[in-house]
Every structure is written in C-alpha cells, then in structure tokens.
Motif scaffolding. Structure first.
Motif: not given
Length: 262
Positions: A5-6, A3, A61-62, A10, A64
């Motif tokens: 992290r942005r 992964f 993925s999350d 994530i 956002s």
C-alpha cells in the motif's frame, strides 16, 4: 497475492525464490506488466530471489492520479525494497524500468549494488513528443496506436510468425489510460544524464539490435556515460528482448550476475 500500500495506490508485487538468495529486482516497460519477464526467469540461476512489481495503472496495480514523476516511481521501488528488507539489490529495468533503476541507484547507492539497463536511456524522447502522445491517448485510448507501438517493440518475423504476438497487443491496450499517460509524463520530465554519469557501480546495458523505441545508438550513448559500463546488443530483437530472445538475454544477464553478485 502480494501487494504494497502506497499513499496513492496499492501496488501488485511478486517475491519469489529463496529468502537468502541473491536479490534481483525487475521493473517492466511502459504498457506492460510484470509478466513481461515470464520467459526470462526460468533461464536465470535458481538461487535468485526475484522481485517484480506493476507500476501504477499497469497490471494489477491501482491507477493513481496522473501525472507521475520519475522520482515518485523510483520512490515506489524504494518502498518495496524497504518493505521486504532487501539488501544488495541488482536492479534490472526495461525501458521506463531502466529510468527507474537509474534514478533509484543515484538516490540509494547503499541499496543498489548493480544495474542491468535494457532498451532504455538517461533521457528518452522530448517532452513535446510525450505530451502529444498523452493527448492522443486521452482522446482516443491506446487501441488506435497499438499497431505502431508493436512495430517498434518487435521485429517483423516475430510479429508475423509468432501466434502469441497478439497477447502483447492485449497487454498494451488493456493498460489504464491513467497509468499509461502518468508514466508518459514521468518520462517526459526525466533527464537523468548528470546523475547517471555519476553512477559508480557495475552496469550492464543491453539493447535489441532492431529496437524501434530506444534505438541502439541512443542506448549505447547512455552506456558511454557510465564509467566501466558494458554494452551488448541482443541479435534479432526489438524493444523487448527478454520476450523475443529470452535465451540470449538470459545468457548475458547470468554472466553479469556471476561476475558481480558472488
């Protein structure tokens, strides 16, 4: 499980193959995740380092907060490249993934050495069309529009004869509303005509000959923008030729890789 992290999410990524291999990065289409490439990858050269990732709100993925921008999605791909210290990347993008590839190649010509654009364009649809879809998905979810989307994605024989077809509907309808509408907004706001016209790198443009989402004439018009770009049709394929005709797609991509990355 890998992964990155942005700031807002994530992102699920996959990094497979030899560390010193030729780097190929894949970006999947709207409403699919990185598994869209599963049938294609075993048919490609064994010496590739294969990078895949799920866009925000897709796959693992999350999601956002929507809306997204094409610049932001390209920045996600750029961040993955930097986090993995990738160089001389061949970027292969399907549909919105092709828009991401065009935006990233324009921003980072030092990073992207070649492009494969699949069933995509420099501009896809109108803002009004995408905004109408966003409103419909926010009101009723993705399930009601699943059948119509599948008709554009796949040819009639595939839909009628292949038992795994149902899995693609599941992949689409299980995409988060935030991720799907966020990416719709990114497409609505993207007109990459001028930056794509200015690209100066090897480009292969592919399209399923029965694509109902980005028809061949639209895809070819984008190929015509780019000096030296090659355009090829994939017979008996819709919007996702890497799934419907993986062997034919792999042959075209492998030939391009052998000519541009050795």
């Amino acid at each position: 499980m890998q992964f990155l992290r942005r700031p807002d999410a994530i992102l699920h990524i996959s990094d497979q193959g030899p560390r010193d291999g030729r780097v190929v990065m894949f970006a999947n289409s709207l409403g699919t995740d990185l598994r869209v490439w599963d049938l294609l990858l075993p048919l490609l050269p064994a010496d590739l380092r294969v990078i895949r990732f799920d866009k925000p709100g897709h796959g693992l993925s999350d999601a956002s907060p929507a809306p997204y921008s094409m610049e932001g999605l390209a920045a996600d791909a750029e961040a993955i490249c930097e986090a993995l210290a990738l160089q001389n990347v061949t970027f292969i993008g399907l549909s919105i993934g092709g828009l991401i590839g065009q935006a990233l190649a324009a921003k980072r010509p030092d990073l992207i050495q070649a492009l494969v654009l699949m069933d995509t364009a420099a501009k896809i649809g109108s803002a009004q069309m995408w905004n109408s879809r966003i409103a419909a998905v926010r009101e009723s979810g993705l399930e009601p529009m699943g059948p119509a989307i599948m008709e554009r994605w796949f040819t009639a024989p595939y839909r009628q004869e292949r038992p795994e077809f149902a899995l693609w509907t599941n992949m689409l309808t299980r995409t988060t509303v935030e991720g799907y509408t966020g990416c719709c907004a990114a497409i609505a706001g993207a007109d990459l005509t001028e930056s794509t016209r200015a690209l100066q790198l090897p480009v292969l443009v592919l399209c399923g000959d029965q694509d109902g989402s980005t028809p061949p004439e639209l895809v070819q018009a984008t190929a015509d923008l780019i000096t030296g770009a090659e355009f090829r049709l994939v017979p008996e394929a819709g919007h996702i030729p890497c799934a419907e005709q993986p062997e034919a797609t792999a042959r075209l991509i492998t030939d391009f890789l052998e000519r541009t990355t050795r």
